[in-house]
Design an enzyme around this catalytic site. Structure first.
Site, mmCIF file in Angstrom:
data_model
loop_
_atom_site.group_PDB
_atom_site.id
_atom_site.type_symbol
_atom_site.label_atom_id
_atom_site.label_comp_id
_atom_site.label_asym_id
_atom_site.label_seq_id
_atom_site.Cartn_x
_atom_site.Cartn_y
_atom_site.Cartn_z
ATOM 1 C CG HIS A 99 6.487 9.802 -6.163
ATOM 2 N ND1 HIS A 99 7.718 9.455 -5.726
ATOM 3 C CD2 HIS A 99 5.958 8.690 -6.728
ATOM 4 C CE1 HIS A 99 7.953 8.180 -6.004
ATOM 5 N NE2 HIS A 99 6.898 7.688 -6.617
ATOM 6 C CG ASP A 102 8.259 12.168 -3.470
ATOM 7 O OD1 ASP A 102 7.655 11.401 -2.712
ATOM 8 O OD2 ASP A 102 8.677 11.837 -4.602
ATOM 9 C CD GLU A 230 9.914 2.459 -11.576
ATOM 10 O OE1 GLU A 230 9.901 3.698 -11.689
ATOM 11 O OE2 GLU A 230 10.207 1.880 -10.520
ATOM 12 C CD GLU A 266 13.473 0.239 -8.539
ATOM 13 O OE1 GLU A 266 12.669 1.181 -8.663
ATOM 14 O OE2 GLU A 266 13.620 -0.399 -7.482
ATOM 15 C CG HIS A 269 11.114 -2.510 -9.627
ATOM 16 N ND1 HIS A 269 10.332 -1.465 -10.058
ATOM 17 C CD2 HIS A 269 11.354 -2.280 -8.313
ATOM 18 C CE1 HIS A 269 10.098 -0.638 -9.045
ATOM 19 N NE2 HIS A 269 10.727 -1.115 -7.977
ATOM 20 C CG ASP A 294 13.875 4.357 -11.141
ATOM 21 O OD1 ASP A 294 14.213 5.400 -11.752
ATOM 22 O OD2 ASP A 294 12.821 4.267 -10.489
ATOM 23 C CG ASP A 307 14.167 0.814 -3.639
ATOM 24 O OD1 ASP A 307 14.185 0.054 -4.625
ATOM 25 O OD2 ASP A 307 13.158 1.466 -3.303
ATOM 26 C CG ASP A 337 13.539 4.392 -6.894
ATOM 27 O OD1 ASP A 337 13.549 4.663 -5.677
ATOM 28 O OD2 ASP A 337 12.532 3.980 -7.498
HETATM 29 C C1 XLS Z 1 8.540 1.680 -6.179
HETATM 30 C C2 XLS Z 1 8.937 2.416 -7.360
HETATM 31 C C3 XLS Z 1 8.603 3.899 -7.359
HETATM 32 C C4 XLS Z 1 8.694 4.477 -8.742
HETATM 33 C C5 XLS Z 1 8.041 5.807 -8.893
HETATM 34 O O1 XLS Z 1 8.958 0.551 -5.953
HETATM 35 O O2 XLS Z 1 10.298 2.184 -7.582
HETATM 36 O O3 XLS Z 1 9.406 4.589 -6.463
HETATM 37 O O4 XLS Z 1 10.016 4.583 -9.195
HETATM 38 O O5 XLS Z 1 6.736 5.796 -8.472
HETATM 39 CA CA CA Z 2 11.619 3.009 -9.155
HETATM 40 CA CA CA Z 3 12.034 0.033 -5.948
#
Ligand code: XLS
Ligand code: CA
Ligand code: CA
Length: 440
Positions: A99, A102, A230, A266, A269, A294, A307, A337
């Protein structure tokens, strides 16, 4: 300056190795289904978890020991770039993701933030010249700063919409500058807490407008990255507009955006949405919308986004099954991620964690390919749906029938024969494949 002085390059040593700083299953050069593991898996390091995060949680302060943390401000940002490329090289990883915030600290104005970004982007570009590690995707953080308290493109405040747009505009320019293969839009705070103060229709329409402007600007500057949405169902907001792939897909279709986006899926998620990882991958795949992944995993005992680094071989196998069936991830990849646990605070843990994740997906790739070669799951499914290969089933799938004809057919049925779904047999077979894959 170097930061990981206790670690040299991580090499493949095979499953008998007891060296914690070696791959046991990920052999970048090994060919599986016509491609090397490195080409198939396209691993990426997430800058935010690995270079930037410090281990804070709602109940405690930072725990991470990071040799670059002796610096601050722009010096810290520069030290992180040095450390990052040392880490990428030692791990031998082909991609990274970030990002905006970051890599460079926000300034006191947007202009100053952009200048900070320019300085660090120039530095990253220089490092990339001598590195094999490329940018899988970048994105902007339109959720942490207090200005995004009510969302970004879905904020009630038009000034925030404009600010968010300016940040994405810069993000697209940065992506182009560094040759990003994809550009990610995670919803962040694009959602709402309560309908009591929310105009859902306006917020969704504005999100649609925002994405169209992003598509237009990318075209204008000739940035040909694949755009990725995402999905995430909740956290931070109660109702996220990009809840899961199906919801995100409906949104894209509704706003005429489906041709310009795919999904970045992800694992954690998916499970927060009440799905399996493979469900989300399958839904995207069969709709031609699987873009990138992810790679992480959630904790089934906790209801939030933990995560964790992926270590569940069952899950990596079923995920790789979908990815292979998709013909790979194209321009996408497997971005970790994932964050080391708060108690795994030493710099070396960053290597152990990535090795664990890379080995787990290497196992998944090999087992899934074997399941496909031997038509294990395909065989079960073919048998299970065989009624559509003959008689009335063919008429249904070929569109040669209608309700009248079906009623006539149903009236003539004396018995409906069912067959077992064989679930336990299938699971036992997958276990056999998992255990056998590396026995030879
Ligand atoms: C947050 C997300 C974020 C995205 C990118 O939960 O996973 O990190 O991957 O903004
Ligand atoms: Ca992510
Ligand atoms: Ca996440």
């Amino acid at each position: 300056m170097t930061y990981f002085n206790n670690v040299t390059s991580i090499k493949y040593e095979g499953q008998a190795s007891t060296n914690p700083f070696a791959f046991k299953f990920y052999n970048p050069e090994e060919v599986v289904a016509g491609k090397t593991m490195e080409e198939y898996l396209r691993f990426g390091v997430a800058y935010w978890h690995t270079m930037t995060a410090n281990g804070t949680d709602p109940f405690g302060s930072s725990t991470m020991v990071r040799p670059w943390d002796k610096f601050s401000g722009m010096d810290l940002a520069k030290a992180r770039v040095e450390a990052a490329f040392e880490f990428f090289e030692k791990l031998g990883v082909p991609y990274f993701c970030f990002h905006d915030v970051d890599i460079a600290p926000e300034g006191s104005t947007l202009r100053e933030s952009n200048q900070n970004l320019d300085t660090i982007v120039d530095m990253i570009k220089d490092y990339m010249k001598n590195s094999k590690t490329k940018l899988l995707w970048n994105t902007v953080n339109n959720f942490s700063h207090p200005r995004f308290v009510h969302g970004a493109a879905s904020s009630n405040n038009a000034d925030v919409f404009a600010y968010a747009a300016a940040k994405v505009k810069k993000g697209l320019e940065v992506g182009k500058e560094l040759g990003a293969e994809n550009y990610v839009f995670w919803g962040g705070r694009e959602g709402y807490e309560t309908l009591l103060n929310t105009d859902m229709k306006l917020e969704l329409d504005n999100l649609g407008r925002f994405f169209h402007m992003a598509v237009d600007y990318a075209k204008e500057i000739d940035f040909d990255a694949q755009f990725l949405i995402e999905p995430k169902p909740k956290e931070p907001t109660t109702h996220q507009y990009d809840f899961d792939v199906a919801t995100g897909h409906a949104f894209l279709l509704n706003y005429g955006l489906a041709d310009y986006f795919k999904f970045n899926i992800e694992a954690n998620h998916a499970t927060l949405a009440g799905h399996t990882f493979e469900h989300e991958l399958r839904y995207a795949r069969i709709n031609g919308m699987l873009g990138s992944v992810d790679a992480n995993q959630g904790d089934p005992l906790l209801g939030w986004d933990t995560d964790e680094f992926p270590t569940d071989l069952y899950s990596t196998t079923l995920a790789m099954y979908e990815i292979i069936k998709n013909g790979g991830l194209g321009r996408g990849g497997l971005n970790f991620d994932s964050k080391v646990r708060r108690g795994s605070f030493e710099p070396e843990d960053l290597f152990h964690a990535h090795i664990a994740g890379m080995d787990s997906f290497a196992v998944g790739l090999k087992v899934a390919q074997k399941l496909i070669d031997d038509k294990v799951l395909d065989g079960f499914a073919e048998e299970r749906y065989s009624s559509y290969k003959e008689g009335i089933g063919i008429d249904i799938v070929e569109g040669k029938t209608d309700f009248r004809k079906l009623e006539e057919y149903a009236l003539g049925l004396t018995e409906i024969k069912q067959q077992s779904g064989r679930l336990e047999q299938i699971k036992a077979t997958i276990n056999q494949y998992l255990l056998r894959a590396f026995a030879e």
